[in-house]
Write a protein that holds these residues in place. Sequence first.
Motif, PDB file in Angstrom:
ATOM      1  N   VAL A  49      72.340  16.979  27.496  1.00 46.28           N
ATOM      2  CA  VAL A  49      72.372  17.222  26.046  1.00 46.28           C
ATOM      3  C   VAL A  49      73.593  18.087  25.746  1.00 46.28           C
ATOM      4  O   VAL A  49      73.596  19.300  25.972  1.00 46.28           O
ATOM      5  N   CYS A  50      74.640  17.435  25.264  1.00 50.88           N
ATOM      6  CA  CYS A  50      75.905  18.114  24.981  1.00 50.88           C
ATOM      7  C   CYS A  50      75.867  18.672  23.562  1.00 50.88           C
ATOM      8  O   CYS A  50      75.211  18.104  22.681  1.00 50.88           O
ATOM      9  N   HIS A  51      76.608  19.769  23.337  1.00 46.79           N
ATOM     10  CA  HIS A  51      76.651  20.293  21.966  1.00 46.79           C
ATOM     11  C   HIS A  51      77.276  19.280  21.002  1.00 46.79           C
ATOM     12  O   HIS A  51      77.005  19.303  19.808  1.00 46.79           O
ATOM     13  N   SER A  52      78.081  18.362  21.529  1.00 46.16           N
ATOM     14  CA  SER A  52      78.634  17.304  20.667  1.00 46.16           C
ATOM     15  C   SER A  52      77.510  16.404  20.132  1.00 46.16           C
ATOM     16  O   SER A  52      77.621  15.865  19.026  1.00 46.16           O
ATOM     17  N   ASP A  53      76.454  16.229  20.912  1.00 47.01           N
ATOM     18  CA  ASP A  53      75.285  15.467  20.421  1.00 47.01           C
ATOM     19  C   ASP A  53      74.719  16.177  19.188  1.00 47.01           C
ATOM     20  O   ASP A  53      74.374  15.538  18.187  1.00 47.01           O
ATOM     21  N   GLY A  71      73.908  11.018  23.344  1.00 47.75           N
ATOM     22  CA  GLY A  71      73.832  11.071  24.803  1.00 47.75           C
ATOM     23  C   GLY A  71      75.029  10.450  25.483  1.00 47.75           C
ATOM     24  O   GLY A  71      75.172   9.217  25.501  1.00 47.75           O
ATOM     25  N   HIS A  72      75.920  11.326  26.044  1.00 52.22           N
ATOM     26  CA  HIS A  72      77.066  10.777  26.779  1.00 52.22           C
ATOM     27  C   HIS A  72      77.261  11.489  28.120  1.00 52.22           C
ATOM     28  O   HIS A  72      78.378  11.611  28.601  1.00 52.22           O
ATOM     29  N   GLU A  73      76.147  11.928  28.669  1.00 57.51           N
ATOM     30  CA  GLU A  73      76.144  12.426  30.055  1.00 57.51           C
ATOM     31  C   GLU A  73      75.074  11.638  30.786  1.00 57.51           C
ATOM     32  O   GLU A  73      73.994  12.127  31.097  1.00 57.51           O
ATOM     33  N   ILE A  74      75.389  10.364  31.012  1.00 58.62           N
ATOM     34  CA  ILE A  74      74.396   9.381  31.452  1.00 58.62           C
ATOM     35  C   ILE A  74      74.505   9.152  32.959  1.00 58.62           C
ATOM     36  O   ILE A  74      75.600   8.912  33.473  1.00 58.62           O
ATOM     37  N   LEU A 165      79.497  14.462  33.615  1.00 54.95           N
ATOM     38  CA  LEU A 165      80.122  13.320  32.931  1.00 54.95           C
ATOM     39  C   LEU A 165      80.806  13.709  31.619  1.00 54.95           C
ATOM     40  O   LEU A 165      81.694  13.012  31.160  1.00 54.95           O
ATOM     41  N   CYS A 166      80.368  14.821  31.004  1.00 55.73           N
ATOM     42  CA  CYS A 166      81.131  15.316  29.855  1.00 55.73           C
ATOM     43  C   CYS A 166      81.528  16.770  30.075  1.00 55.73           C
ATOM     44  O   CYS A 166      82.710  17.095  30.117  1.00 55.73           O
ATOM     45  N   ALA A 167      80.541  17.658  30.229  1.00 59.97           N
ATOM     46  CA  ALA A 167      80.878  19.082  30.401  1.00 59.97           C
ATOM     47  C   ALA A 167      81.864  19.269  31.547  1.00 59.97           C
ATOM     48  O   ALA A 167      82.856  19.995  31.436  1.00 59.97           O
TER      49      ALA A 167
END
Length: 360
Positions: A49-53, A71-74, A165-167
């Motif tokens: 759960v990214c802050h961008s979400d 959701g982009h840390e899949i 995958l993102c952070a």
Amino acid sequence: MAKSPENEHPHKSFGWAATDTSGILSPFHFSRRENGPDDVAIKILFCGVCHSDLHTVKNDWGFTTYPVVPGHEIVGIVTKTGDNVKKFKVGDRVGVGVIVESCKECECCQQDLESYCPKPVFTYNSPYYDGTRTHGGYSDFVVVHQHYVLQFPENLPLDAGAPLLCAGITVYSPMIYYGMTEPGKHLGVAGLGGLGHVAIKFGKAFGLKVTVISSSPNKEFEAINKLGADSFLLSTDPAKFKEAIGTLDYIIDTISAVHSLNSLLALLKLNGKLVTVGLPSKPLELPVFPLVMGRKLIGGSNFGGLKETQEMLDFCGKHNITADIELIKIDQINTAMERLVKSDVKYRFVIDVGNSLSTS
Ligand code: NAP
Ligand code: ZN
């Protein structure tokens, strides 16, 4: 007439979506495209759960189209591969980050910098090339062109690895590009959340001295004793701040809200570099005086290209770097989002999608 999200593609899919600016997520039925010759279908097991979400579901940036499944840390397991896919096979552990398509022709794409392509397709909240909307990893499965799928290191756990995958790539990429890796140099990490805590780990892996700059006094003990930072600077303590003036070579600024750059720039030495990766909803003021008088640099950076993301994952495999996570069920997502607003996270929420997402 445009088809409904549930009927626009042949395969039924299920996830949680925000439907308005309240940002509240609820169960959502939609569909995924047919697996094409270059596509990989992935059963999603975990999603960070990214802050961008959060920025997106609240429409902080002003370009959210509802409904949106964030959701982009899949991370998950390959369930199907198209005929042209040689790199992946059914059963592989894989990841998908912030981007799922780009033009493949521009200078950025040609240089493995797909994240800077002028026509990117983001993992969610983006128009796809066929005119439908993309939806992210708070869902059961996803279909992605093979180029945007990453091999996940065998030795890393999927749940704690998902945030890489993102952070992970968002802090690794600027550290490499801006040369913030010279052993012995002093790195400041501003904001101790998802991105910030991984930045500490990369900093230590590169041999840097790391100081956390935080507004949360309750994060001090763990920053030093668990995450490996060398020191902790409370941003609300002016006396401590004064002592630290001119001590840092680099700062990576992950703060998600509008804040002053003045005090951060004061911490830098001559020729110091501040790279901002945080994306507050409003512009920050640029304090020109300290920049000019200290020959300092301010730069920006996003979530990196695919080649570099794979390199970062392999680096994490080698150095055993993962995120410190709080695993949640999908029905806890709204509480998690509320806590993220209050910086109450240690240090990344990850949704146990595989075990908690069900249509019943
Ligand atoms: P996060 O986990 O919520 O961490 C952000 C941290 O910023 C908080 O934990 C808090 O740290 C600090 N903070 C928040 N509000 C603050 C305030 N009002 N004043 C001072 N400090 C404050 O968020 P994240 O997932 O790490 O993401 C951070 C930012 O990066 C977000 O804006 C996100 O959209 C952006 N992002 C950018 C990219 C990119 O491509 N560049 C990629 C991913 C994310 P303390 O408690 O230590 O003060
Ligand atoms: Zn992100």
